[in-house]
Motif scaffolding. Structure first.
Motif, PDB file in Angstrom:
ATOM      1  N   ALA A  49     -26.071  -7.424   3.979  1.00  0.00           N
ATOM      2  CA  ALA A  49     -24.798  -6.923   4.493  1.00  0.00           C
ATOM      3  C   ALA A  49     -24.947  -5.494   5.004  1.00  0.00           C
ATOM      4  CB  ALA A  49     -23.735  -6.986   3.399  1.00  0.00           C
ATOM      5  N   LEU A  50     -25.698  -4.667   4.287  1.00  0.00           N
ATOM      6  CA  LEU A  50     -25.911  -3.297   4.753  1.00  0.00           C
ATOM      7  C   LEU A  50     -26.655  -3.289   6.082  1.00  0.00           C
ATOM      8  CD1 LEU A  50     -25.854  -0.238   4.503  1.00  0.00           C
ATOM      9  CD2 LEU A  50     -27.926  -0.387   3.081  1.00  0.00           C
ATOM     10  N   LEU A  51     -27.725  -4.036   6.176  1.00  0.00           N
ATOM     11  CA  LEU A  51     -28.529  -4.042   7.402  1.00  0.00           C
ATOM     12  C   LEU A  51     -27.722  -4.553   8.593  1.00  0.00           C
ATOM     13  CD1 LEU A  51     -31.793  -5.367   5.752  1.00  0.00           C
ATOM     14  CD2 LEU A  51     -31.512  -3.105   6.775  1.00  0.00           C
ATOM     15  N   ARG A  52     -26.957  -5.606   8.392  1.00  0.00           N
ATOM     16  CA  ARG A  52     -26.147  -6.124   9.499  1.00  0.00           C
ATOM     17  C   ARG A  52     -25.002  -5.168   9.833  1.00  0.00           C
ATOM     18  NH1 ARG A  52     -27.092 -11.392   6.769  1.00  0.00           N
ATOM     19  NH2 ARG A  52     -28.708 -12.423   8.009  1.00  0.00           N
ATOM     20  N   ALA A  55     -26.400  -2.473  12.022  1.00  0.00           N
ATOM     21  CA  ALA A  55     -26.605  -2.976  13.391  1.00  0.00           C
ATOM     22  C   ALA A  55     -25.282  -3.034  14.146  1.00  0.00           C
ATOM     23  CB  ALA A  55     -27.263  -4.352  13.350  1.00  0.00           C
ATOM     24  N   ASP A  56     -24.256  -3.555  13.498  1.00  0.00           N
ATOM     25  CA  ASP A  56     -22.947  -3.638  14.146  1.00  0.00           C
ATOM     26  C   ASP A  56     -22.417  -2.250  14.500  1.00  0.00           C
ATOM     27  OD1 ASP A  56     -23.056  -6.379  13.828  1.00  0.00           O
ATOM     28  OD2 ASP A  56     -21.733  -6.412  12.060  1.00  0.00           O
ATOM     29  N   PHE A  89     -31.530  -5.313  16.736  1.00  0.00           N
ATOM     30  CA  PHE A  89     -32.238  -6.588  16.552  1.00  0.00           C
ATOM     31  C   PHE A  89     -33.109  -6.554  15.304  1.00  0.00           C
ATOM     32  CE2 PHE A  89     -36.087  -9.119  17.130  1.00  0.00           C
ATOM     33  CZ  PHE A  89     -35.582 -10.364  17.458  1.00  0.00           C
ATOM     34  N   GLN A  90     -33.852  -5.458  15.111  1.00  0.00           N
ATOM     35  CA  GLN A  90     -34.748  -5.441  13.960  1.00  0.00           C
ATOM     36  C   GLN A  90     -33.984  -5.235  12.652  1.00  0.00           C
ATOM     37  OE1 GLN A  90     -37.661  -2.544  15.126  1.00  0.00           O
ATOM     38  NE2 GLN A  90     -36.415  -0.779  14.609  1.00  0.00           N
ATOM     39  N   LEU A  91     -32.853  -4.527  12.685  1.00  0.00           N
ATOM     40  CA  LEU A  91     -32.021  -4.453  11.489  1.00  0.00           C
ATOM     41  C   LEU A  91     -31.542  -5.844  11.074  1.00  0.00           C
ATOM     42  CD1 LEU A  91     -29.962  -1.267  12.388  1.00  0.00           C
ATOM     43  CD2 LEU A  91     -31.340  -1.516  10.312  1.00  0.00           C
ATOM     44  N   ARG A  92     -31.067  -6.605  12.059  1.00  0.00           N
ATOM     45  CA  ARG A  92     -30.616  -7.973  11.746  1.00  0.00           C
ATOM     46  C   ARG A  92     -31.791  -8.872  11.366  1.00  0.00           C
ATOM     47  NH1 ARG A  92     -27.031  -7.037  16.510  1.00  0.00           N
ATOM     48  NH2 ARG A  92     -24.985  -6.562  15.638  1.00  0.00           N
ATOM     49  N   GLY A  93     -32.945  -8.631  11.972  1.00  0.00           N
ATOM     50  CA  GLY A  93     -34.121  -9.420  11.631  1.00  0.00           C
ATOM     51  C   GLY A  93     -34.539  -9.218  10.185  1.00  0.00           C
ATOM     52  N   PHE A  94     -34.497  -7.979   9.717  1.00  0.00           N
ATOM     53  CA  PHE A  94     -34.823  -7.732   8.317  1.00  0.00           C
ATOM     54  C   PHE A  94     -33.743  -8.308   7.404  1.00  0.00           C
ATOM     55  CE2 PHE A  94     -37.857  -4.535   9.921  1.00  0.00           C
ATOM     56  CZ  PHE A  94     -38.962  -4.902   9.161  1.00  0.00           C
ATOM     57  N   SER A 146     -36.449   6.049  14.454  1.00  0.00           N
ATOM     58  CA  SER A 146     -35.723   7.213  13.995  1.00  0.00           C
ATOM     59  C   SER A 146     -34.883   6.845  12.778  1.00  0.00           C
ATOM     60  CB  SER A 146     -34.874   7.788  15.135  1.00  0.00           C
ATOM     61  OG  SER A 146     -34.353   9.058  14.816  1.00  0.00           O
ATOM     62  N   VAL A 147     -33.699   7.415  12.672  1.00  0.00           N
ATOM     63  CA  VAL A 147     -32.914   7.342  11.436  1.00  0.00           C
ATOM     64  C   VAL A 147     -32.733   5.909  10.940  1.00  0.00           C
ATOM     65  CG1 VAL A 147     -30.671   7.886  10.400  1.00  0.00           C
ATOM     66  CG2 VAL A 147     -31.725   9.492  12.004  1.00  0.00           C
ATOM     67  N   LEU A 148     -32.411   4.994  11.843  1.00  0.00           N
ATOM     68  CA  LEU A 148     -32.227   3.590  11.461  1.00  0.00           C
ATOM     69  C   LEU A 148     -33.301   2.701  12.075  1.00  0.00           C
ATOM     70  CD1 LEU A 148     -28.340   3.171  11.610  1.00  0.00           C
ATOM     71  CD2 LEU A 148     -29.802   3.593   9.617  1.00  0.00           C
ATOM     72  N   GLY A 149     -34.479   3.262  12.279  1.00  0.00           N
ATOM     73  CA  GLY A 149     -35.573   2.511  12.881  1.00  0.00           C
ATOM     74  C   GLY A 149     -36.229   1.542  11.917  1.00  0.00           C
ATOM     75  N   GLY A 150     -37.374   1.043  12.330  1.00  0.00           N
ATOM     76  CA  GLY A 150     -38.045  -0.009  11.582  1.00  0.00           C
ATOM     77  C   GLY A 150     -38.485   0.386  10.188  1.00  0.00           C
TER      78      GLY A 150
END
Length: 491
Positions: A49-52, A55-56, A89-94, A146-150
């Motif tokens: 939920a945090l990662l999605r 992303a949102d 995309f990568q936030l949702r992927g994780f 960066s801050v919310l990167g991979g």
């Protein structure tokens, strides 16, 4: 104070931001440590939920974030919108990986009666989050690294709080993204220590962060010099910790005659565009092109030089990067036995550089370390080789690289096998078509390589295996039922 600079006018804009002092670093790390146990024990639903949500939120603030990023970097809205898309995309992927149970995988060996070696107790191998992670943002990817990167996404997915060291090249953007992330975490009822950030232009903040005894791992993307210095700090601690550094590379391209005879002109244009992409400020930018001395290869070199000379890169991200690029150009063009094919126009640092292309022999290239040093920017070295044996020697002289590209190895044979074997020995990713710029975020990706490309060649900083860096294996022997019922979720 940290001051944003307009990348196009070179004038300051916005309110100056205070740099983090020692007390600020300590508070950020202590907050992350206080949140560590609860986040390590968090279920998949909370992490996903945090990662999605992040992303949102990124996508929801696109209209404000992209212009700000463009003003600080000059990378342009097309590139930056694409990078924001990749970051979401990568936030949702994780998040998907978390839902699939990747951080909670466990291996169970039931008990076998009898004495060893046939007999054994019940053993269950699980993985536990390592704890607070220090993440160093990169200058050349203001969203994706960066801050919310991979690195942040993979550490959060693994169950580790993150303390971000923001890059001073885009302080306003970093602050805006961090505040956005804090809002998401608060809305979900999470401890604010799950994600913290510190800022500073000098080395002090980063060194203090790595030295802090509560930090348990470091993720870094940046220069070889900076990464090596921070790795030394991580190793010198009373409790040494893992340092996952991606330090860049020169990414050789081996262009075999078979490929060049078939489509040399097309490949020349493709390679030139790859080298100029982003003004060459990619860790995967091709820096060495190895060709043989046949007619098709020489025609390719001429077409490649013409195509590269026609490229018009944008200005470099920072004056420091431009200064380093100019020094690298001087090193290459002033080296004995090096011929300049495309020269860099003399221009002020504020003006975009023109590309550089030089040529030398395999003998000189393998003998001189100066010819094998990365020039971060639109520059490449053509190395003329007599045969596959010399091409292999060039690869071995390069040492560790993020990528090696081999064109023309479609048909099995001794020459192709020897070159591919050497490529796999020195690179984390071997390409057989296309160019190395562009790194897919996927399960099979490996973005790393032997030293000096990275400090931990068995790990990747891109792709879903990146979360493995922040999970430590533990074997549970004859564990009680309540612990096994958690199915790999830390207690």
């Amino acid at each position: 104070m940290l001051q944003s600079i307009d990348a196009r006018t070179h004038e300051p804009f916005g309110q100056a931001l205070p740099e983090s002092g020692a007390d600020d670093v300590n508070r950020a790390v202590e907050a992350a440590a206080a949140a560590s146990d609860a986040w390590a024990a968090s279920p998949a639903a909370a992490r996903a939920a945090l990662l999605r949500g992040l992303a949102d939120a990124l996508e929801g603030q696109r209209e404000a974030l992209v212009p700000l990023a463009d003003r600080e970097t000059g990378l342009g809205p097309v590139r930056l919108n694409g990078e924001l898309d990749r970051t979401a995309f990568q936030l949702r992927g994780f998040a998907d990986q978390v839902d699939a149970g990747a951080p909670y995988t466990c291996t169970d060996d039931p008990a076998v009666a009898g004495a060893p070696p046939a007999g054994r107790p019940r053993l269950t191998r699980v993985r536990v989050p390592v704890g607070p992670v220090a993440m160093f943002s990169a200058s050349n990817f203001p969203f994706a690294f960066s801050v919310l990167g991979g690195d942040t996404a993979s550490a959060l997915a693994a169950g580790c709080p993150v303390v971000v060291k923001a890059h001073p090249g885009h302080p306003q953007l970093s602050r805006a993204v961090f505040e956005l992330a804090r809002g998401v975490a608060a809305a979900q009822g999470l401890d604010e220590g799950v994600l913290q950030m510190v800022q500073g232009a000098g080395i002090d903040v980063g060194v203090q962060l790595v030295r802090h005894p509560l930090i348990q791992a470091v993720a870094f993307t940046g220069s070889f010099r900076g990464g090596a210095a921070l790795q030394a700090e991580a190793n010198a601690r009373p409790q040494p910790i893992p340092f996952y550094g991606e330090l860049g590379s020169i990414n050789p391209v081996i262009a075999l005659p078979a490929a060049l005879a078939d489509k040399g002109a097309e490949l020349a244009k493709t390679l030139a565009a790859s080298i100029a992409l982003g003004c060459g400020q990619f860790c995967t930018s091709p820096g060495v092109v190895v060709v043989q001395q046949d007619e098709a290869s020489q025609a390719f070199v001429q077409a490649f030089a013409e195509a590269l000379a026609a490229q018009t890169p944008h200005a470099m991200l920072t004056p420091g990067m431009r200064k380093a690029f100019d020094a690298g150009v001087a090193r290459l063009t002033g080296h004995e036995g090096v011929k300049t094919l495309v020269a860099v126009d003399a221009a002020p640092a504020a003006v975009a550089p023109t590309p550089l292309l030089v040529q030398t022999t395999a003998e000189r290239f393998t003998a001189s370390h100066a010819l094998r040093e990365e020039v971060f920017g639109p520059a490449a070295v053509v190395v003329q080789v007599a045969d596959a044996d010399e091409a292999v020697r060039v690869l071995k002289a390069v040492g560790g690289s993020l990528t090696v590209t081999v064109w023309g190895a479609e048909t099995a044979g001794d020459e192709a096998q020897r070159i591919v074997r050497a490529a796999m020995q020195v690179a984390g990713r071997v390409l057989f078509s296309g160019v190395p710029t562009g790194v897919a975020v996927t399960a099979a990706q490996h973005h790393g390589g032997p030293w000096p490309a990275s400090t931990a060649p068995f790990t990747t900083s891109v792709g879903y295996a990146a979360l493995d860096r922040f999970l430590r294996p533990v074997a549970l022997q004859d564990a009680p039922a309540w612990l096994l019922e958690r199915k790999g979720q830390a207690c």
